[in-house]
Write a protein that holds these residues in place. Structure first.
Motif, PDB file in Angstrom:
ATOM      1  N   HIS A  12      61.889  63.289  41.656  1.00  0.00           N
ATOM      2  CA  HIS A  12      60.712  62.949  40.844  1.00  0.00           C
ATOM      3  C   HIS A  12      59.489  62.648  41.702  1.00  0.00           C
ATOM      4  CE1 HIS A  12      62.798  62.951  37.032  1.00  0.00           C
ATOM      5  NE2 HIS A  12      63.794  62.378  37.651  1.00  0.00           N
ATOM      6  N   LYS A  13      59.322  63.433  42.742  1.00  0.00           N
ATOM      7  CA  LYS A  13      58.209  63.204  43.657  1.00  0.00           C
ATOM      8  C   LYS A  13      56.854  63.279  42.931  1.00  0.00           C
ATOM      9  CE  LYS A  13      56.255  64.593  48.031  1.00  0.00           C
ATOM     10  NZ  LYS A  13      56.373  65.419  49.210  1.00  0.00           N
ATOM     11  N   GLN A  14      56.679  64.285  42.088  1.00  0.00           N
ATOM     12  CA  GLN A  14      55.392  64.435  41.396  1.00  0.00           C
ATOM     13  C   GLN A  14      55.136  63.269  40.443  1.00  0.00           C
ATOM     14  OE1 GLN A  14      52.997  66.839  42.077  1.00  0.00           O
ATOM     15  NE2 GLN A  14      51.834  65.313  40.942  1.00  0.00           N
ATOM     16  N   GLU A  15      56.155  62.839  39.702  1.00  0.00           N
ATOM     17  CA  GLU A  15      55.985  61.716  38.784  1.00  0.00           C
ATOM     18  C   GLU A  15      55.619  60.444  39.548  1.00  0.00           C
ATOM     19  OE1 GLU A  15      58.482  63.842  38.684  1.00  0.00           O
ATOM     20  OE2 GLU A  15      58.745  64.533  36.624  1.00  0.00           O
ATOM     21  N   LEU A  16      56.255  60.243  40.694  1.00  0.00           N
ATOM     22  CA  LEU A  16      55.953  59.079  41.523  1.00  0.00           C
ATOM     23  C   LEU A  16      54.517  59.144  42.046  1.00  0.00           C
ATOM     24  CD1 LEU A  16      57.184  56.495  42.629  1.00  0.00           C
ATOM     25  CD2 LEU A  16      57.970  57.807  44.605  1.00  0.00           C
ATOM     26  N   ASP A  45      57.609  51.200  33.781  1.00  0.00           N
ATOM     27  CA  ASP A  45      56.593  51.260  32.732  1.00  0.00           C
ATOM     28  C   ASP A  45      55.819  52.565  32.658  1.00  0.00           C
ATOM     29  OD1 ASP A  45      56.855  48.617  31.538  1.00  0.00           O
ATOM     30  OD2 ASP A  45      56.192  47.873  33.479  1.00  0.00           O
ATOM     31  N   TYR A  46      55.760  53.301  33.751  1.00  0.00           N
ATOM     32  CA  TYR A  46      55.014  54.559  33.740  1.00  0.00           C
ATOM     33  C   TYR A  46      55.698  55.554  32.808  1.00  0.00           C
ATOM     34  CZ  TYR A  46      53.073  58.984  35.292  1.00  0.00           C
ATOM     35  OH  TYR A  46      52.473  60.219  35.337  1.00  0.00           O
ATOM     36  N   GLY A  51      56.747  63.151  28.842  1.00  0.00           N
ATOM     37  CA  GLY A  51      57.007  62.327  27.662  1.00  0.00           C
ATOM     38  C   GLY A  51      58.403  61.739  27.603  1.00  0.00           C
ATOM     39  N   GLY A  52      59.199  61.988  28.627  1.00  0.00           N
ATOM     40  CA  GLY A  52      60.558  61.458  28.660  1.00  0.00           C
ATOM     41  C   GLY A  52      60.579  59.986  29.008  1.00  0.00           C
ATOM     42  N   PRO A  53      61.771  59.430  29.164  1.00  0.00           N
ATOM     43  CA  PRO A  53      61.899  58.005  29.445  1.00  0.00           C
ATOM     44  C   PRO A  53      61.383  57.643  30.838  1.00  0.00           C
ATOM     45  CG  PRO A  53      64.032  59.075  29.624  1.00  0.00           C
ATOM     46  CD  PRO A  53      63.069  60.098  29.102  1.00  0.00           C
ATOM     47  N   PRO A  54      61.116  56.347  31.059  1.00  0.00           N
ATOM     48  CA  PRO A  54      60.701  55.894  32.393  1.00  0.00           C
ATOM     49  C   PRO A  54      61.733  56.276  33.452  1.00  0.00           C
ATOM     50  CG  PRO A  54      60.327  54.167  30.783  1.00  0.00           C
ATOM     51  CD  PRO A  54      61.115  55.256  30.085  1.00  0.00           C
TER      52      PRO A  54
END
Length: 96
Positions: A12-16, A45-46, A51-54
């Motif tokens: 999840h590099k991009q999400e981070l 919290d992000y 749209g998926g879960p944290p």
């Protein structure tokens, strides 16, 4: 946390990075405390763009975790402190 951080960097590099972009001032002004606050917010919290879960909920759902690790991860994911929720942003200026 080392396993969680490694998983984030691999999966999840991009999400981070997206989450970190929303907490730039917290990280800059708060030193190590700010960086830790930013990471906790990114994990719990992000809301990722898909749209998926944290992210911590996603980690807790991994089928390869042993039972005790899964229990700890679920406990962290369900601890809704909401201390670091971003209410508003103005790119380049502030995070509320």
């Amino acid at each position: 946390m080392g396993d969680v951080i490694g998983w984030l960097k691999d999966e999840h590099k991009q999400e981070l990075e997206d989450a970190s972009a929303e907490t730039t001032l917290i990280r800059l002004l708060g030193g190590s405390t700010g960086r830790n606050m930013s990471l906790v917010w990114a994990l719990n919290d992000y809301v990722p763009a898909d749209g998926g879960p944290p992210l911590m909920m996603r980690y807790a759902a991994r089928p390869d975790l042993d039972a005790s690790t899964r229990d700890v991860a679920r406990g962290l994911a369900e601890a809704r402190l909401e201390v670091y929720r971003v209410g508003a942003t103005l790119p380049g200026l502030w995070v509320e």
